[in-house]
Motif scaffolding. Structure first.
Motif, PDB file in Angstrom:
ATOM      1  N   ASP A  43      38.639  83.837  97.008  1.00 48.90           N
ATOM      2  CA  ASP A  43      37.691  82.822  97.453  1.00 48.90           C
ATOM      3  C   ASP A  43      36.738  83.368  98.506  1.00 48.90           C
ATOM      4  O   ASP A  43      35.555  83.018  98.529  1.00 48.90           O
ATOM      5  CB  ASP A  43      38.436  81.606  97.996  1.00 48.90           C
ATOM      6  N   GLU A  87      39.327  74.827 100.608  1.00 48.74           N
ATOM      7  CA  GLU A  87      38.720  73.502 100.533  1.00 48.74           C
ATOM      8  C   GLU A  87      37.843  73.324 101.769  1.00 48.74           C
ATOM      9  O   GLU A  87      37.685  74.238 102.562  1.00 48.74           O
ATOM     10  CB  GLU A  87      39.802  72.422 100.516  1.00 48.74           C
ATOM     11  N   ASN A  88      37.290  72.134 101.943  1.00 48.38           N
ATOM     12  CA  ASN A  88      36.508  71.774 103.131  1.00 48.38           C
ATOM     13  C   ASN A  88      35.396  72.790 103.404  1.00 48.38           C
ATOM     14  O   ASN A  88      35.323  73.387 104.470  1.00 48.38           O
ATOM     15  CB  ASN A  88      37.401  71.650 104.369  1.00 48.38           C
ATOM     16  N   ALA A 106      34.880  77.528 105.666  1.00 47.69           N
ATOM     17  CA  ALA A 106      35.832  77.032 104.671  1.00 47.69           C
ATOM     18  C   ALA A 106      37.226  77.127 105.265  1.00 47.69           C
ATOM     19  O   ALA A 106      37.517  78.027 106.056  1.00 47.69           O
ATOM     20  CB  ALA A 106      35.750  77.845 103.387  1.00 47.69           C
ATOM     21  N   LYS A 108      41.656  75.870 104.693  1.00 49.20           N
ATOM     22  CA  LYS A 108      42.780  75.159 104.088  1.00 49.20           C
ATOM     23  C   LYS A 108      43.975  75.416 104.988  1.00 49.20           C
ATOM     24  O   LYS A 108      44.455  76.542 105.091  1.00 49.20           O
ATOM     25  CB  LYS A 108      43.079  75.627 102.679  1.00 49.20           C
TER      26      LYS A 108
END
Length: 132
Positions: A43, A87-88, A106, A108
């Motif tokens: 990611d 996420e976020n 970003a 998590k």
């Protein structure tokens, strides 16, 4: 008679069971930790590439004098459906000055990423044309 009784035994010694009860959870935790780290760096690479591409696209839009370019939407389009773990995701695009800066946050849980990609606004045709 002794040979068949020795090798057809269906039970394991107690010390082997105790050793496996420590070894198997350790191996499973190590495996899941490795998978999590791989997803994290996957990611991170995608976010880094998308931020760099967004910054370069912003420079091209500025050079072509396109004012209504939504670079946040461009970044979201580049990352949609590609992230596995994080996420976020929030982005900030700064178009002022001589550089275009794309900042990405970003997270998590406890894992967080903060990336900044910059691209310089250059106009080589002005330097080439006015050079004496």
């Amino acid at each position: 008679m002794e040979f068949t009784e020795k090798y057809t035994k269906k039970y394991v010694k107690g010390s082997t069971v105790v050793e496996m009860s420590y070894l198997i959870p350790f191996c499973l935790i190590l495996f899941f930790l490795l998978i999590t780290i791989i997803f994290y760096f996957h990611d991170k690479a995608i976010l880094n590439a998308a931020a760099a591409e967004t910054a370069v696209t912003g420079v091209e839009m500025d050079r072509k004098k396109i004012e209504d370019a939504d670079l946040d939407a461009f970044f979201r389009e580049r990352t949609s459906g590609k992230l596995i773990f994080l996420e976020n995701i929030t982005t900030r695009v700064d178009l002022s000055g001589k550089k275009i800066e794309v900042e990405v946050f970003a997270s998590k849980g406890r894992m967080k990423i903060h990336l900044i990609q910059r691209a310089t606004k250059v106009k080589p045709e002005e330097k080439v044309r006015w050079k004496k």
